[in-house]
Design a protein around this motif. Structure first.
Motif, short mmCIF file in Angstrom:
data_model
loop_
_atom_site.label_atom_id
_atom_site.label_comp_id
_atom_site.label_asym_id
_atom_site.label_seq_id
_atom_site.Cartn_x
_atom_site.Cartn_y
_atom_site.Cartn_z
N CYS A 159 46.84 50.93 44.69
CA CYS A 159 47.27 52.23 44.16
C CYS A 159 46.22 52.78 43.18
O CYS A 159 45.83 53.96 43.27
CB CYS A 159 48.61 52.11 43.46
N ARG A 160 45.76 51.95 42.27
CA ARG A 160 44.75 52.42 41.30
C ARG A 160 43.46 52.83 42.00
O ARG A 160 42.78 53.76 41.54
CB ARG A 160 44.46 51.32 40.28
N ALA A 161 43.13 52.16 43.10
CA ALA A 161 41.92 52.52 43.84
C ALA A 161 42.04 53.93 44.42
O ALA A 161 41.01 54.57 44.71
CB ALA A 161 41.66 51.51 44.96
N LEU A 162 43.27 54.43 44.57
CA LEU A 162 43.50 55.80 45.04
C LEU A 162 43.77 56.75 43.88
O LEU A 162 44.26 57.86 44.09
CB LEU A 162 44.69 55.81 46.01
N SER A 163 43.47 56.31 42.66
CA SER A 163 43.68 57.10 41.44
C SER A 163 45.15 57.39 41.18
O SER A 163 45.51 58.43 40.62
CB SER A 163 42.87 58.41 41.47
N ILE A 164 46.02 56.45 41.58
CA ILE A 164 47.45 56.53 41.29
C ILE A 164 47.77 55.49 40.22
O ILE A 164 47.55 54.29 40.45
CB ILE A 164 48.29 56.25 42.55
N PRO A 165 48.25 55.89 39.05
CA PRO A 165 48.59 54.90 38.02
C PRO A 165 49.65 53.93 38.54
O PRO A 165 50.63 54.34 39.17
CB PRO A 165 49.15 55.75 36.87
N ALA A 166 49.44 52.65 38.29
CA ALA A 166 50.40 51.63 38.74
C ALA A 166 50.48 50.54 37.68
O ALA A 166 49.46 50.16 37.09
CB ALA A 166 49.96 51.04 40.08
#
Length: 265
Positions: free
Chosen positions: A178-185
């Motif tokens: 998720c973080r690799a897609l710039s989504i905070p997780a």
């Protein structure tokens, strides 16, 4: 609904040992703590503080010999976690400040190494919730959930090379992607109703459409009440206990989770 949860820990302590515990859930918009009990035996002085992620932490020095901790709590929680297919991706420049730490690589979630893989998994899906759901589906298809098999904490990169994993490992992999897609997780540790075998549980949350949503690669759906105890970047931030100095022996750990009628105060 109301849930009653408890956690009992029995230790054999060789010498007086400093401990840090993280065993008290806090009220929030997803759960409300109605009643709780926290018993140390033998009784010792403890100091509580709030860590940078808002978790309630207890510091104490356990005396030599047998030492026990028992916590129980009555919590009002939903019967299932919310889902929101289509919930949109929030552009980084519009994220709340408090979500930014959950965008960055961390000790066990080296998201900077998952850019290509996460992009491949998320390709063809709408940015946001649907990409997170695709990541969870990938983890379920490629990793067999084997409770109790992982005593050593491993990173998302190591998890990705294995065919089986515990809940903590699967959460690490989901967070990194998720973080690799710039989504905070962020990682969550807590209680899950009807978990088999019963134990403390780990899952992750992703920030989408202006709020946090639950994702759990170990479960086929999000049914069942959950009680969150601690939030963090990865497992390093959410240990239910940390002892310092000479090793201690954990003699017993027992967790219970059950539905209860609404308490009468």
């Amino acid at each position: 609904m109301w849930m009653h949860t408890s956690c009992s820990l029995d230790f054999q302590i060789p010498v007086a040992t400093p401990f840090l515990f993280m065993l008290r859930p806090r009220s929030g918009w997803q759960q409300w703590v109605g009643r709780e009990q926290y018993v140390l035996s033998p009784s010792v002085s403890a100091v509580e503080f709030t860590d940078p992620f808002g978790n309630l932490c207890q510091r104490l020095v356990a005396p030599a010999g047998r030492f026990s901790v028992h916590t129980s709590v009555d919590v009002e929680s939903a019967e299932a976690s919310d889902t929101a297919p289509g919930a949109p991706f929030v552009e980084v420049q519009h994220l709340p400040d408090e979500t930014i730490p959950f965008l960055l690589p961390s000790r066990f979630c080296e998201s900077d190494r998952f850019t290509e893989m996460a992009s491949s998994i998320g390709s063809g899906w709408a940015p946001g919730y649907d990409q997170c759901a695709a990541i969870v589906d990938y983890i379920r298809r490629t990793k067999r959930y084997t409770p109790g098999s992982g005593q050593q904490i491993i990173s998302a990169g190591e998890v990705n090379e294995q065919t089986h994993a515990v809940c903590r490992d699967m959460a690490h992999l989901g967070i990194a992607c998720c973080r690799a897609l710039s989504i905070p997780a962020r990682m969550v540790v807590g209680y899950l109703e009807n978990l088999e075998p019963m134990d403390l549980h780990a899952w992750f949350e992703a920030y989408l459409g202006g709020r946090w949503f639950t994702f759990d690669p170990t479960q086929s759906d999000l049914q069942g009440g959950r009680v969150a105890i601690a939030y963090g970047r990865d497992a390093a931030d959410v240990a239910i206990y940390t002892q310092f100095g000479a090793p201690v022996e954990l003699l017993r750990m027992e967790v219970t989770v059950e539905r209860r009628p609404a308490p009468r105060f």
